[in-house]
Design a protein around this motif. Structure first.
Motif, PDB file in Angstrom:
ATOM      1  N   MET A 154       0.828  -1.206   0.000  1.00  0.00           N
ATOM      2  CA  MET A 154       0.000   0.000   0.000  1.00  0.00           C
ATOM      3  C   MET A 154       0.859   1.250   0.000  1.00  0.00           C
ATOM      4  SD  MET A 154      -2.972   1.234  -0.323  1.00  0.00           S
ATOM      5  CE  MET A 154      -3.904  -0.301  -0.205  1.00  0.00           C
ATOM      6  N   TRP A 155       1.959   1.236   0.737  1.00  0.00           N
ATOM      7  CA  TRP A 155       2.889   2.374   0.734  1.00  0.00           C
ATOM      8  C   TRP A 155       3.352   2.640  -0.698  1.00  0.00           C
ATOM      9  CZ3 TRP A 155       7.023   3.115   5.094  1.00  0.00           C
ATOM     10  CH2 TRP A 155       7.782   4.261   4.845  1.00  0.00           C
ATOM     11  N   LYS A 156       3.763   1.577  -1.389  1.00  0.00           N
ATOM     12  CA  LYS A 156       4.260   1.753  -2.751  1.00  0.00           C
ATOM     13  C   LYS A 156       3.151   2.213  -3.699  1.00  0.00           C
ATOM     14  CE  LYS A 156       7.561  -0.849  -4.417  1.00  0.00           C
ATOM     15  NZ  LYS A 156       8.426  -1.988  -4.843  1.00  0.00           N
ATOM     16  N   LYS A 157       1.933   1.720  -3.496  1.00  0.00           N
ATOM     17  CA  LYS A 157       0.820   2.136  -4.360  1.00  0.00           C
ATOM     18  C   LYS A 157       0.527   3.629  -4.178  1.00  0.00           C
ATOM     19  CE  LYS A 157      -2.806  -0.431  -5.200  1.00  0.00           C
ATOM     20  NZ  LYS A 157      -4.095  -1.171  -5.114  1.00  0.00           N
ATOM     21  N   ILE A 158       0.422   4.063  -2.936  1.00  0.00           N
ATOM     22  CA  ILE A 158       0.147   5.478  -2.667  1.00  0.00           C
ATOM     23  C   ILE A 158       1.278   6.343  -3.207  1.00  0.00           C
ATOM     24  CG2 ILE A 158      -0.146   7.215  -0.857  1.00  0.00           C
ATOM     25  CD1 ILE A 158      -1.487   5.003   0.842  1.00  0.00           C
ATOM     26  N   ALA A 159       2.522   5.940  -2.925  1.00  0.00           N
ATOM     27  CA  ALA A 159       3.672   6.719  -3.377  1.00  0.00           C
ATOM     28  C   ALA A 159       3.747   6.778  -4.898  1.00  0.00           C
ATOM     29  CB  ALA A 159       4.951   6.113  -2.804  1.00  0.00           C
ATOM     30  N   THR A 160       3.476   5.664  -5.551  1.00  0.00           N
ATOM     31  CA  THR A 160       3.515   5.627  -7.020  1.00  0.00           C
ATOM     32  C   THR A 160       2.507   6.604  -7.615  1.00  0.00           C
ATOM     33  OG1 THR A 160       4.292   3.331  -7.104  1.00  0.00           O
ATOM     34  CG2 THR A 160       3.123   4.156  -9.050  1.00  0.00           C
ATOM     35  N   HIS A 161       1.298   6.637  -7.061  1.00  0.00           N
ATOM     36  CA  HIS A 161       0.286   7.563  -7.580  1.00  0.00           C
ATOM     37  C   HIS A 161       0.623   9.016  -7.234  1.00  0.00           C
ATOM     38  CE1 HIS A 161      -2.836   5.007  -9.391  1.00  0.00           C
ATOM     39  NE2 HIS A 161      -2.372   4.080  -8.586  1.00  0.00           N
TER      40      HIS A 161
END
Length: 290
Positions: A154-161
């Motif tokens: 989830m950290w990577k998903k939020i950061a990617t967006h």
């Protein structure tokens, strides 16, 4: 003649309203048990409820009507809402505007997800609806032990967006075409996040935009290719930085790109640190949290 048309129109509207009320009546839906909600659903519900829950706690307002930025990108918001509607965790409310639903034989199955009201199809674990709302709006953090994989993903998903949002904003500032959040760009950002923070990747993106701007001014690049060239630059630059163990400059968060609600809920409420998501890398920092 006009009177007859008005009567027919009113009859059609009434018929649609009846169909809508029958189709989305709560009796047609088995309640989802609160205890069965996973962390992703709890996170998404917290964002939706904080951003759009009515004062009476019974209806979720149309998302197009709220000012708060729920996620960094429209694509992410769509994914979040569809995740909840597919599992029947939230269901369109019969008080929604008829204009939000597509006409045709399938009426009212098809609808615009940002235009409808929703109701919460969840059964409280203790039978207390208002207490459940409080729990869903402010998910506890002590239950995070053993869910490192969820937090990492989830950290990577939020950061990617958020990085999608940043690169689009910077390209727009120089009148270059925006980049669509595609799989290649996501793969590059996800790889970089294992080594660098968003603050450092924003610096790399800035270097990439300066690079393509020079190429454009020198006539070596058309602006339609700029976005892809920025991503290619970021990938090459970051690989060099990893290989040579460079220490990258950390940018401050741009004041025009405030954190979205999902960022606040995840990093502040769930992980307990409002700054870690921007200034630290998920690949390097999660071991210090758990």
């Amino acid at each position: 003649m006009n009177s007859k048309i008005n009567v027919e129109k009113k009859s059609e509207v009434n018929e649609k309203r009846v169909k809508l009320e029958q189709f989305y009546h709560p009796d047609n839906y088995e309640r989802v048990a609160e205890r069965e909600l996973d962390l992703e659903a709890k996170l998404y519900l917290s964002v939706i409820l904080r951003g759009a829950l009515s004062g009476g706690l019974s209806i979720i307002k149309p998302l197009e009507s709220i000012d708060q930025k729920l996620t960094p990108t429209t694509d992410f918001t769509v994914e979040m809402v569809k995740s909840l509607t597919t599992r029947k965790i939230i269901v369109p409310h019969s008080s929604s505007s008829l204009m939000a639903f597509s006409d045709g034989d399938d009426f009212p199955k098809q609808y615009e997800i940002f235009k409808v009201y929703y109701w919460l199809n969840i059964k409280p674990s203790d039978g207390a609806y208002e207490e459940m709302i409080r729990r869903l709006m402010y998910p506890h953090t002590e239950n995070l032990v053993g869910v490192e994989d969820f937090c990492y993903d989830m950290w990577k998903k939020i950061a990617t967006h958020e990085l999608f949002e940043y690169i689009q904003y910077q390209l727009k500032k120089i009148d270059f075409p925006s980049i669509y959040p595609n799989k290649k760009t996501a793969t590059v950002f996800e790889q970089l996040l294992d080594y660098f923070s968003m603050a450092e990747i924003c610096y790399v993106i800035d270097q990439g935009i300066n690079h393509v701007s020079r190429l454009f001014l020198e006539g070596k690049l058309v602006n339609l290719m700029a976005a892809n060239e920025v991503i290619n630059f970021c990938e090459s630059y970051a690989e060099m930085a990893i290989a040579k163990n460079w220490k990258l400059k950390k940018f401050r968060r741009d004041e025009h790109l405030t954190p979205s609600l999902i960022s606040k809920v995840f990093f502040t409420t769930m992980l307990g640190d409002p700054n870690i998501g921007f200034y630290e890398s998920p690949g390097n920092s999660l071991t210090h949290i758990f």
